[in-house]
Design an enzyme around this catalytic site. Structure first.
Site, PDB file in Angstrom:
ATOM      1  N   LYS A 158       0.828  -1.210   0.000  1.00 22.69           N
ATOM      2  CA  LYS A 158       0.000   0.000   0.000  1.00 22.69           C
ATOM      3  C   LYS A 158       0.870   1.271   0.000  1.00 22.69           C
ATOM      4  O   LYS A 158       2.091   1.219   0.147  1.00 22.69           O
ATOM      5  CB  LYS A 158      -0.935  -0.011   1.211  1.00 22.69           C
ATOM      6  CG  LYS A 158      -1.983  -1.133   1.176  1.00 22.69           C
ATOM      7  CD  LYS A 158      -2.942  -1.005  -0.011  1.00 22.69           C
ATOM      8  CE  LYS A 158      -4.278  -1.694   0.165  1.00 22.69           C
ATOM      9  NZ  LYS A 158      -4.298  -3.134  -0.053  1.00 22.69           N
TER      10      LYS A 158
HETATM   11  C1  LIG Z   1      -5.589  -3.972   0.724  1.00 28.74           C
HETATM   12  C2  LIG Z   1      -7.059  -3.836   0.828  1.00 28.74           C
HETATM   13  C3  LIG Z   1      -7.796  -4.377   1.895  1.00 28.74           C
HETATM   14  C4  LIG Z   1      -7.206  -5.282   2.918  1.00 28.74           C
HETATM   15  O1  LIG Z   1      -6.089  -4.801   3.555  1.00 28.74           O
HETATM   16  P1  LIG Z   1      -4.990  -5.825   4.182  1.00 28.74           P
HETATM   17  O2  LIG Z   1      -4.162  -4.899   5.027  1.00 28.74           O
HETATM   18  O3  LIG Z   1      -4.213  -6.423   3.049  1.00 28.74           O
HETATM   19  O4  LIG Z   1      -5.720  -6.826   4.981  1.00 28.74           O
HETATM   20  C5  LIG Z   1      -9.154  -4.123   1.945  1.00 28.74           C
HETATM   21  N1  LIG Z   1      -9.781  -3.392   1.009  1.00 28.74           N
HETATM   22  C6  LIG Z   1      -9.110  -2.881  -0.038  1.00 28.74           C
HETATM   23  C7  LIG Z   1      -9.846  -2.063  -1.047  1.00 28.74           C
HETATM   24  C8  LIG Z   1      -7.738  -3.107  -0.173  1.00 28.74           C
HETATM   25  O5  LIG Z   1      -7.099  -2.632  -1.249  1.00 28.74           O
END
Ligand SMILES: *Cc1c(COP(=O)(O)O)cnc(C)c1O
Length: 396
Positions: free
Chosen positions: A186
């Site tokens: 992210k």
């Molecule tokens: C990455 C993501 C998640 C989940 O996050 P994690 O930290 O990987 O569990 C949920 N919703 C969206 C839209 C994402 O891109």
């Protein structure tokens, strides 16, 4: 987009602080931790950055969604409106809360279309989860209005949109709760981590209690604390929080660089008549982690994706074929055998979920390509990428 591209001494120093004390746990050990409270510091800096009253850091963005649903009391028997274009975690969280996901169409914002949400409401609808996909925003003003009129809980999945705003206000702060992810790919990363933000003191209390087996966090002696609610362990470790803290302090620089890169690439593609841009309700608030564009039809989109790959333009996603981000490829819904006891009685037919009728979304995602904007690209890389993309897309 990925914060891991810019790891440096800042992250190393923050982690070293934690290793030097040996206190990897976010609660207690007041003397031993020598003043280092990485999770708490992240929470107060993140809340201040977003203009949110409260923030609770947890173990992942998926956990943040579970925490938000639990804190808002959404569960068994409830219907929750979600988009078919999202990372699958949004839908999993609804199912694991015992609720039923109901898909509504997206529009060319690539996010929930408020008018389509209105059409799928039933007396059982309890909540709406818009997902601010690929760094930009849903029509959040209209969704806020809709949820007010129908007395629905609004939970924003802002996992991909940290730093994004709508009319100057941070994405994630419009709903009862906003969820963020700081996983390894992210915009800013903790390695693994996530957060919920809220303006409501009661929801914040439930969020931090639920994330820690119901501990009320009311006194220094952890063993003697009350546990007023049922919960689980969604805690983040101090090590992960330390990485995130260093990354959070780089967010403004990350956003500025992404925006500059995105503008340069858009300029390079200005003379490609087949390319139209994803709609952005407030362009100023785009966090610019992706460049998303639409082709006139699926055939040309497929050809464009293949030709871009052949021209060495990496980091492009044709979401329609993507295993994780679009409903049609969530094949595990067909044969769903979860070890959890899923809400079989309210949702007898998981296969039906994947077959939800969302022809408008199919049409839009079938024409969309998104390119992840990297922080490691030099100005020369960006110029050459723009040229190669223009050469492919001008002829599509
Ligand atoms: C990455 C993501 C998640 C989940 O996050 P994690 O930290 O990987 O569990 C949920 N919703 C969206 C839209 C994402 O891109």
């Amino acid at each position: 987009m990925p914060g891991f591209e810019i790891f440096g001494d800042e992250e190393r120093r923050q982690v070293q602080d934690v290793l030097d004390t040996g206190v990897l746990f976010r609660y207690g050990f007041d003397a031993a931790r020598k003043g280092h409270w990485k999770a708490k510091t992240f929470e107060s800096e993140f809340a201040a950055r977003l203009g949110a009253a409260h923030c609770h850091l947890c173990s992942s963005g998926s956990a943040a969604l579970n925490v938000a649903l639990a804190a808002c009391g959404v569960g068994y028997g409830d219907e929750v409106v979600v988009p078919p274009f999202t990372f699958v975690a949004t839908v999993e969280a609804v199912l694991l809360a015992g609720a039923v996901p109901v898909f509504a169409e997206i529009d060319e914002t690539l996010c929930l279309d408020p008018r389509a949400v209105e059409q799928v409401l039933t007396p059982r609808t309890r909540a709406v989860i818009p997902v601010h996909m690929c760094g930009s925003m849903a029509r959040i003003d209209a969704l806020v209005d809709l949820c007010r009129r129908h007395r629905l809980v609004l939970i924003e999945d802002a996992c991909q949109a940290v730093g994004g705003t709508f009319q100057g206000r941070a994405l994630g702060t419009f709903g009862s709760m906003g969820c963020f992810s700081f996983d390894s790919v992210k915009t800013i990363t903790c390695g693994e981590g996530g957060a919920v933000v809220t303006g409501h003191a009661d929801l914040y209390r439930l969020a931090h209690q639920f994330s820690d087996h119901g501990h009320d966090h009311a006194q220094a002696d952890r063993g003697a604390e009350g546990h007023p609610v049922l919960g689980m362990n969604c805690r983040i470790s101090e090590l992960n929080a330390a990485v995130g803290l260093a990354q959070l302090r780089k967010l403004d620089g990350i956003l500025a660089r992404q925006r500059e890169t995105k503008q340069a690439l858009k300029d390079a593609l200005a003379a490609c008549p087949a390319v139209t841009w994803r709609q952005v309700p407030d362009p100023e608030g785009d966090s610019a982690t992706f460049l998303s564009f639409l082709l006139p039809d699926e055939e040309r989109a497929r050809r464009a994706a293949a030709n871009l790959a052949a021209a060495g333009v990496d980091s492009c996603f044709f979401w329609y074929d993507n295993n994780w981000h679009y409903l049609r490829r969530w094949d595990h819904f067909r044969t769903l055998q979860s070890p959890a006891r899923l809400p079989q009685t309210t949702l007898p037919n998981f296969a039906g979920l994947q077959e939800a009728r969302v022809p408008v979304s199919d049409g839009i995602i079938g024409r969309t390509i998104s390119m992840q904007i990297k922080l490691s690209w030099s100005d020369t890389d960006i110029a050459s990428r723009g040229e190669r993309m223009a050469a492919v897309l001008a002829k599509i």
